[in-house]
Design a protein around this motif. Structure first.
Motif, PDB file in Angstrom:
ATOM      1  N   TRP A  37       0.835  -1.206   0.000  1.00  0.00           N
ATOM      2  CA  TRP A  37       0.000   0.000   0.000  1.00  0.00           C
ATOM      3  C   TRP A  37       0.873   1.260   0.000  1.00  0.00           C
ATOM      4  CZ3 TRP A  37      -4.259   1.576  -1.681  1.00  0.00           C
ATOM      5  CH2 TRP A  37      -4.869   2.737  -1.210  1.00  0.00           C
ATOM      6  N   GLN A  38       1.972   1.235   0.739  1.00  0.00           N
ATOM      7  CA  GLN A  38       2.880   2.377   0.731  1.00  0.00           C
ATOM      8  C   GLN A  38       3.486   2.578  -0.657  1.00  0.00           C
ATOM      9  OE1 GLN A  38       3.270   4.569   3.089  1.00  0.00           O
ATOM     10  NE2 GLN A  38       2.035   3.499   4.616  1.00  0.00           N
ATOM     11  N   MET A  39       3.879   1.497  -1.318  1.00  0.00           N
ATOM     12  CA  MET A  39       4.455   1.602  -2.660  1.00  0.00           C
ATOM     13  C   MET A  39       3.430   2.155  -3.647  1.00  0.00           C
ATOM     14  SD  MET A  39       6.576  -2.007  -2.722  1.00  0.00           S
ATOM     15  CE  MET A  39       7.127  -1.843  -4.435  1.00  0.00           C
ATOM     16  N   LEU A  40       2.197   1.712  -3.531  1.00  0.00           N
ATOM     17  CA  LEU A  40       1.143   2.191  -4.427  1.00  0.00           C
ATOM     18  C   LEU A  40       0.862   3.671  -4.207  1.00  0.00           C
ATOM     19  CD1 LEU A  40      -1.125  -0.933  -4.060  1.00  0.00           C
ATOM     20  CD2 LEU A  40      -0.297  -0.066  -6.262  1.00  0.00           C
ATOM     21  N   LYS A  41       0.826   4.110  -2.956  1.00  0.00           N
ATOM     22  CA  LYS A  41       0.541   5.519  -2.660  1.00  0.00           C
ATOM     23  C   LYS A  41       1.669   6.424  -3.119  1.00  0.00           C
ATOM     24  CE  LYS A  41      -0.249   5.375   1.728  1.00  0.00           C
ATOM     25  NZ  LYS A  41      -0.583   5.920   3.074  1.00  0.00           N
ATOM     26  N   GLU A  42       2.902   5.942  -3.029  1.00  0.00           N
ATOM     27  CA  GLU A  42       4.043   6.765  -3.430  1.00  0.00           C
ATOM     28  C   GLU A  42       4.080   6.999  -4.935  1.00  0.00           C
ATOM     29  OE1 GLU A  42       7.423   4.732  -1.918  1.00  0.00           O
ATOM     30  OE2 GLU A  42       6.981   5.206   0.195  1.00  0.00           O
ATOM     31  N   SER A  45       0.473   6.069 -10.238  1.00  0.00           N
ATOM     32  CA  SER A  45       0.259   5.815 -11.672  1.00  0.00           C
ATOM     33  C   SER A  45       1.263   4.835 -12.257  1.00  0.00           C
ATOM     34  CB  SER A  45       0.324   7.135 -12.445  1.00  0.00           C
ATOM     35  OG  SER A  45       1.604   7.733 -12.307  1.00  0.00           O
ATOM     36  N   LEU A  46       2.084   4.220 -11.410  1.00  0.00           N
ATOM     37  CA  LEU A  46       3.180   3.397 -11.919  1.00  0.00           C
ATOM     38  C   LEU A  46       2.730   2.015 -12.362  1.00  0.00           C
ATOM     39  CD1 LEU A  46       6.224   3.008 -12.383  1.00  0.00           C
ATOM     40  CD2 LEU A  46       6.407   2.236  -9.999  1.00  0.00           C
ATOM     41  N   TYR A  47       1.801   1.403 -11.634  1.00  0.00           N
ATOM     42  CA  TYR A  47       1.523  -0.022 -11.827  1.00  0.00           C
ATOM     43  C   TYR A  47       0.299  -0.259 -12.716  1.00  0.00           C
ATOM     44  CZ  TYR A  47       4.816  -0.284  -7.995  1.00  0.00           C
ATOM     45  OH  TYR A  47       5.933  -0.151  -7.218  1.00  0.00           O
ATOM     46  N   ASP A  48       0.455  -1.221 -13.628  1.00  0.00           N
ATOM     47  CA  ASP A  48      -0.632  -1.601 -14.528  1.00  0.00           C
ATOM     48  C   ASP A  48      -1.480  -2.732 -13.961  1.00  0.00           C
ATOM     49  OD1 ASP A  48       0.143   0.123 -16.808  1.00  0.00           O
ATOM     50  OD2 ASP A  48       1.943  -1.124 -16.785  1.00  0.00           O
ATOM     51  N   GLY A  49      -0.991  -3.417 -12.947  1.00  0.00           N
ATOM     52  CA  GLY A  49      -1.732  -4.517 -12.346  1.00  0.00           C
ATOM     53  C   GLY A  49      -1.077  -4.942 -11.050  1.00  0.00           C
ATOM     54  N   VAL A  50      -1.838  -5.664 -10.206  1.00  0.00           N
ATOM     55  CA  VAL A  50      -1.351  -6.132  -8.910  1.00  0.00           C
ATOM     56  C   VAL A  50      -1.663  -7.617  -8.776  1.00  0.00           C
ATOM     57  CG1 VAL A  50      -1.514  -5.902  -6.393  1.00  0.00           C
ATOM     58  CG2 VAL A  50      -1.713  -3.862  -7.860  1.00  0.00           C
ATOM     59  N   ILE A  51      -0.650  -8.394  -8.411  1.00  0.00           N
ATOM     60  CA  ILE A  51      -0.836  -9.809  -8.055  1.00  0.00           C
ATOM     61  C   ILE A  51      -0.735  -9.880  -6.537  1.00  0.00           C
ATOM     62  CG2 ILE A  51       0.015 -12.157  -8.315  1.00  0.00           C
ATOM     63  CD1 ILE A  51       1.201 -11.298 -11.009  1.00  0.00           C
ATOM     64  N   LEU A  52      -1.802 -10.260  -5.882  1.00  0.00           N
ATOM     65  CA  LEU A  52      -1.957 -10.011  -4.450  1.00  0.00           C
ATOM     66  C   LEU A  52      -2.264 -11.290  -3.684  1.00  0.00           C
ATOM     67  CD1 LEU A  52      -2.243  -7.782  -2.233  1.00  0.00           C
ATOM     68  CD2 LEU A  52      -4.665  -7.642  -2.879  1.00  0.00           C
ATOM     69  N   ARG A  73      -7.886   6.575  -7.800  1.00  0.00           N
ATOM     70  CA  ARG A  73      -6.626   6.462  -8.544  1.00  0.00           C
ATOM     71  C   ARG A  73      -6.348   5.031  -8.985  1.00  0.00           C
ATOM     72  NH1 ARG A  73      -2.581   8.858  -4.220  1.00  0.00           N
ATOM     73  NH2 ARG A  73      -3.867   7.434  -2.969  1.00  0.00           N
ATOM     74  N   PHE A  74      -6.950   4.055  -8.314  1.00  0.00           N
ATOM     75  CA  PHE A  74      -6.610   2.658  -8.563  1.00  0.00           C
ATOM     76  C   PHE A  74      -7.787   1.804  -9.036  1.00  0.00           C
ATOM     77  CE2 PHE A  74      -3.919   4.048  -4.894  1.00  0.00           C
ATOM     78  CZ  PHE A  74      -2.725   4.142  -5.582  1.00  0.00           C
ATOM     79  N   ARG A  75      -8.948   2.393  -9.238  1.00  0.00           N
ATOM     80  CA  ARG A  75     -10.136   1.582  -9.512  1.00  0.00           C
ATOM     81  C   ARG A  75     -10.021   0.780 -10.800  1.00  0.00           C
ATOM     82  NH1 ARG A  75     -15.002   5.731  -7.759  1.00  0.00           N
ATOM     83  NH2 ARG A  75     -14.709   5.512  -5.499  1.00  0.00           N
ATOM     84  N   ASP A  76      -9.254   1.291 -11.767  1.00  0.00           N
ATOM     85  CA  ASP A  76      -9.155   0.556 -13.027  1.00  0.00           C
ATOM     86  C   ASP A  76      -7.939  -0.365 -13.063  1.00  0.00           C
ATOM     87  OD1 ASP A  76      -7.151   2.483 -13.284  1.00  0.00           O
ATOM     88  OD2 ASP A  76      -7.393   2.607 -15.454  1.00  0.00           O
TER      89      ASP A  76
END
Length: 307
Positions: A37-42, A45-52, A73-76
Motif C-alpha cells: 500500500w505504501q508503494m502504491l501511494k508513493e 500511476s506506476l503499476y498496470d496490475g497487482v498480483i496479491l 486512482r486505482f479503480r481501473d
C-alpha cells in the motif's frame, strides 16, 4: 512491458511468480500488504496490475483490495488475488470486493500468464474506450432513442464505450454493456460455447477464432442489435442477437464452482456492478438492462409505501 506489483509474504512464492512473468513484464515486489500500500501511494500511476496474496501479516490482501477499489486512482487497476484460502465463501468474497480474478494455490505457470495478460488487455481496452467515448458525450446526451447494429469485437469496444458516456458511472457501464454485447457476438451469433471458449483462452486462440468465424460467408449478414431509450430518470438498453440463446440463469450470480475458470463472470459482474436491473427474455438471445440517471432520495418512500 507492463509494470506489475507482486505482493506475497513468502519469498519462495515471489520467486515462482518472478520466474513465470519476468520475461514479459516489469515486476516490483512487496512482502506484505502494508508495504504494498505504501508503494502504491508513493507512485499511484506506476503499476498496470497487482498480483496479491490474500493472507499476509500487518495488512492482509483483502484490506489492500478494498483500499484499492475505494480509491479513484486505482479503480481501473486489475487485481489478481492468489491464495490457498479457496473455499467457496472466500472466493466469492474476493470477487465481490473487486478482484479481477481469484487464483487458487498451487497453480500452473501457464494459467498465471494467461490470466495476467487477459487482465492487462482488458485494462488497456477500457482506457482506450474511455478516450473514444468522451468525444461523443455531448451528442449522446441529446439522444432519446437509437438503434445500433454490431457484429465484431471492435464494434463492441467502440459502441460500449461511447454509450457508457451517457451514464453516471461510465467505467462500470462500459464494462457491463461490453460483457453483454460480447456474449451476443461470441455465444449468440458465432456459437462459441462455454467449454470451447475456455479451451481457446487457455491456448491463446480466442480472438483469432472469433475473427475466423466472423469471416465465414454465412456470417456476412449476421449481426446483433442494441437499442437505447431515455426514460424518466433512467436509461434502458436492449441487446438482441440472432443465436439460439443459452442457459442464462446459470450466469446471473458469481458461481464459486466457476471461480477458477478463465471466463464466465461477466454477466454476473455486469448485473451486480453496472446496472439497476437486468432481465433476459425467452431463450436468452435478448436482454434488457436499465441504469438510473439520478440517485434515489433516501427520504422519499418507495412505491407502495405509506407516504
Amino acid at each position: 512491458m507492463a509494470k506489475l506489483l507482486v505482493v506475497d509474504d513468502e519469498p519462495i512464492n515471489l520467486d515462482i511468480i518472478a520466474n513465470c512473468l519476468e520475461d514479459e513484464h516489469q515486476l516490483s515486489f512487496a512482502h506484505d500488504g502494508l508495504e504494498a500500500w505504501q508503494m502504491l501511494k508513493e507512485e499511484p500511476s506506476l503499476y498496470d496490475g497487482v498480483i496479491l496474496d490474500r493472507m499476509m501479516p500487518r495488512m492482509d490482501g483483502m484490506d489492500v483490495l478494498k483500499r484499492l477499489k475505494a480509491d479513484t486512482r486505482f479503480r481501473d487497476v486489475p487485481v489478481i488475488m492468489q491464495s490457498a484460502a479457496d473455499s467457496s465463501e472466500q472466493v466469492a468474497e474476493g470477487l465481490a470486493a473487486g478482484a479481477w480474478y481469484y487464483l487458487a494455490k498451487p497453480y500452473a505457470p501457464k494459467a498465471l500468464r494467461s490470466i495476467v495478460n487477459a487482465a492487462l488487455d482488458d485494462r488497456r481496452n477500457r482506457k482506450d474506450l474511455a478516450r473514444i467515448g468522451g468525444e461523443l458525450h455531448r451528442i449522446l446526451c441529446m439522444t432519446d432513442s437509437a438503434t445500433f447494429s454490431f457484429r465484431s469485437l471492435d464494434d463492441v469496444t467502440v459502441l460500449s464505450s461511447a454509450l457508457a458516456q451517457m451514464c453516471p458511472s461510465p467505467e462500470s457501464a462500459s464494462m457491463g454493456l461490453a460483457e453483454l454485447m460480447l456474449n451476443a457476438v461470441e455465444h449468440g451469433n458465432l456459437g462459441i460455447d462455454y467449454a470451447e471458449k475456455g479451451r481457446l483462452i487457455e491456448d491463446g486462440l480466442w480472438k483469432e477464432e472469433v475473427e475466423r468465424r466472423l469471416a465465414e460467408p454465412d456470417q456476412a449478414d449476421r449481426h446483433a442489435c442494441l437499442s437505447l431509450r431515455r426514460e424518466a430518470g433512467r436509461l434502458s438498453f436492449t441487446i438482441f442477437d440472432q443465436g439460439q440463446g443459452f442457459e442464462w440463469r446459470d450466469y446471473l450470480d458469481l458461481d464459486p464452482a466457476r471461480a477458477f475458470d478463465s471466463h464466465g463472470r461477466g454477466i454476473a459482474m455486469a448485473r451486480h456492478l453496472a446496472f439497476s436491473s437486468l432481465e433476459y427474455q425467452g431463450t436468452g438471445n435478448q436482454v434488457t438492462v436499465t441504469i438510473a440517471l439520478t440517485e434515489p432520495d433516501p427520504n422519499k418512500p418507495e412505491a407502495g409505501e405509506d407516504g
